[in-house]
Design an enzyme around this catalytic site. Structure first.
Site, PDB file in Angstrom:
ATOM      1  N   HIS A 109     -12.018  -8.523 -31.963  1.00  0.00           N
ATOM      2  CA  HIS A 109     -13.382  -9.485 -32.167  1.00  0.00           C
ATOM      3  C   HIS A 109     -14.263  -9.306 -31.195  1.00  0.00           C
ATOM      4  O   HIS A 109     -15.395  -9.976 -31.425  1.00  0.00           O
ATOM      5  CB  HIS A 109     -12.681 -11.085 -31.864  1.00  0.00           C
ATOM      6  CG  HIS A 109     -11.679 -11.232 -33.043  1.00  0.00           C
ATOM      7  ND1 HIS A 109     -11.616 -10.861 -34.516  1.00  0.00           N
ATOM      8  CD2 HIS A 109     -10.433 -11.747 -32.946  1.00  0.00           C
ATOM      9  CE1 HIS A 109     -10.736 -11.541 -35.039  1.00  0.00           C
ATOM     10  NE2 HIS A 109      -9.892 -12.029 -33.974  1.00  0.00           N
ATOM     11  N   ASP A 141      -3.754  -6.892 -37.740  1.00  0.00           N
ATOM     12  CA  ASP A 141      -3.583  -8.155 -37.382  1.00  0.00           C
ATOM     13  C   ASP A 141      -3.975  -8.961 -38.598  1.00  0.00           C
ATOM     14  O   ASP A 141      -4.637  -8.457 -39.262  1.00  0.00           O
ATOM     15  CB  ASP A 141      -4.666  -8.319 -36.237  1.00  0.00           C
ATOM     16  CG  ASP A 141      -4.651  -9.668 -35.425  1.00  0.00           C
ATOM     17  OD1 ASP A 141      -3.903  -9.665 -34.305  1.00  0.00           O
ATOM     18  OD2 ASP A 141      -5.283 -10.741 -36.059  1.00  0.00           O
ATOM     19  N   HIS A 143      -6.058 -11.362 -38.614  1.00  0.00           N
ATOM     20  CA  HIS A 143      -7.511 -11.637 -38.593  1.00  0.00           C
ATOM     21  C   HIS A 143      -8.313 -10.338 -38.728  1.00  0.00           C
ATOM     22  O   HIS A 143      -7.860  -9.344 -38.500  1.00  0.00           O
ATOM     23  CB  HIS A 143      -7.866 -12.313 -37.336  1.00  0.00           C
ATOM     24  CG  HIS A 143      -7.376 -13.494 -36.791  1.00  0.00           C
ATOM     25  ND1 HIS A 143      -6.134 -13.531 -36.128  1.00  0.00           N
ATOM     26  CD2 HIS A 143      -7.405 -14.680 -37.223  1.00  0.00           C
ATOM     27  CE1 HIS A 143      -5.628 -14.815 -35.932  1.00  0.00           C
ATOM     28  NE2 HIS A 143      -6.424 -15.539 -36.774  1.00  0.00           N
ATOM     29  N   ASP A 220       0.328 -11.663 -35.737  1.00  0.00           N
ATOM     30  CA  ASP A 220       0.286 -12.959 -36.106  1.00  0.00           C
ATOM     31  C   ASP A 220       0.418 -13.253 -38.004  1.00  0.00           C
ATOM     32  O   ASP A 220      -0.273 -14.038 -38.340  1.00  0.00           O
ATOM     33  CB  ASP A 220      -1.173 -13.816 -36.140  1.00  0.00           C
ATOM     34  CG  ASP A 220      -2.242 -12.463 -35.588  1.00  0.00           C
ATOM     35  OD1 ASP A 220      -1.908 -11.478 -36.058  1.00  0.00           O
ATOM     36  OD2 ASP A 220      -3.317 -12.824 -35.166  1.00  0.00           O
TER      37      ASP A 220
END
Ligand SMILES: [Zn+2]
Length: 279
Positions: A109, A141, A143, A220
């Site tokens: 990120h 991931d 995200h 995740d």
């Protein structure tokens, strides 16, 4: 076909020495993976990245921001700059040896001139640019790696491919353009849909004819993860590892893997499953 060596785990021990009370990005995550893999793999240490390495991907302004602890972000608390530098250095080392960077903080990120989402420097991008080879960054991931996308945009030697949940933080990655291929999937995505899309994503990997496959590996996507809503099960990770590993082996692609997210107490088992499938 080139013989692809087995994964070496790059583990800079100091990465578990910092802890922010109550923060999901805790040293426990790395400890659980360490305990799951320690008997089965060779482990090596790593050194912090240098300023010149960080500047391959980030502005000098951003480098100074992290070094001087001159930032405020709810998700990304102020920490000693040694740790983000060490994590970037760990990814650089992994890229040289077909390794898995078992380190924190994560990085995908962090953009050219910003930090957020538990990420300070973009470890996988820094390692990719340092290696300087034609590379696909495959982001698994849950995200979307908005920072990675920001950094690699327009780079003809790098293709970014991501499978992620939408809607979910950071809210990016809805469309594919130029060197960015995004597969946003709905909450509750389970193994069948995920593996189907992963096969599509891997077609993009192969078509790009990379010398290196760099994997942003997050756990995740697991059904029990507290920060997201995918529904992968423990055994799904072996299948994911196998699909990715088969491409690496069949096409003789070098690789490296960098730990991103994953916040459940099962993270060690999930990592072990991934590598059982991958090798
Ligand atoms: Zn994540």
């Amino acid at each position: 076909m080139a013989q692809i060596p087995q994964t070496t785990i790059v583990f800079p021990k100091d990465c578990i020495k910092y802890c922010i009370e109550g923060h999901p990005e805790s040293p426990k995550r790395v400890e659980l993976i360490y305990n799951a893999l320690i008997d089965k793999f060779e482990f090596v240490d790593a050194k912090p990245a240098k300023k010149e390495d960080i500047l391959l991907c980030h502005t000098e302004e951003h480098y100074n921001r992290v070094l001087n602890k001159d930032y405020f972000d709810w998700d990304t608390p102020v920490i000693e700059p040694y740790y983000p530098l060490l994590s970037a250095g760990s990814a650089i080392k992994a890229a040289k040896i077909n390794g898995f960077s078992l380190s924190r903080p994560p990085g995908h990120h962090a953009g050219r001139n910003f930090l957020e989402g538990f990420c300070y420097f973009n470890n996988i991008c820094i390692a990719t640019k340092k290696l300087g080879k034609r590379t696909v960054i495959l982001d698994l991931d849950v995200h979307h790696g908005n920072g990675t996308e920001d950094i690699v945009f327009g780079d003809e030697d790098i293709l970014y491919v991501s499978i992620h949940q939408h809607p979910l933080y950071p809210g990016t990655g809805l469309e594919s353009r130029e060197n960015r291929v995004n597969f946003p999937l709905p909450p509750q995505t389970g193994e069948d849909l995920y593996l189907k899309i992963l096969k599509k994503a891997l077609e993009h990997v192969v078509d790009f004819k990379p010398e290196v496959l760099a994997i942003s590996l997050g756990f995740d996507t697991y059904i029990g993860d507290p920060l997201a809503n995918f529904a992968l099960k423990e055994e799904s990770y072996e299948k994911i590892g196998k699909l990715v590993g088969d491409v690496v082996n069949e096409f003789g692609i070098n690789y490296f893997i960098v730990l991103e997210g994953g916040y459940s107490s099962k993270i060690g088992d999930l990592a072990l499953k991934f590598f059982e499938g991958f090798l």
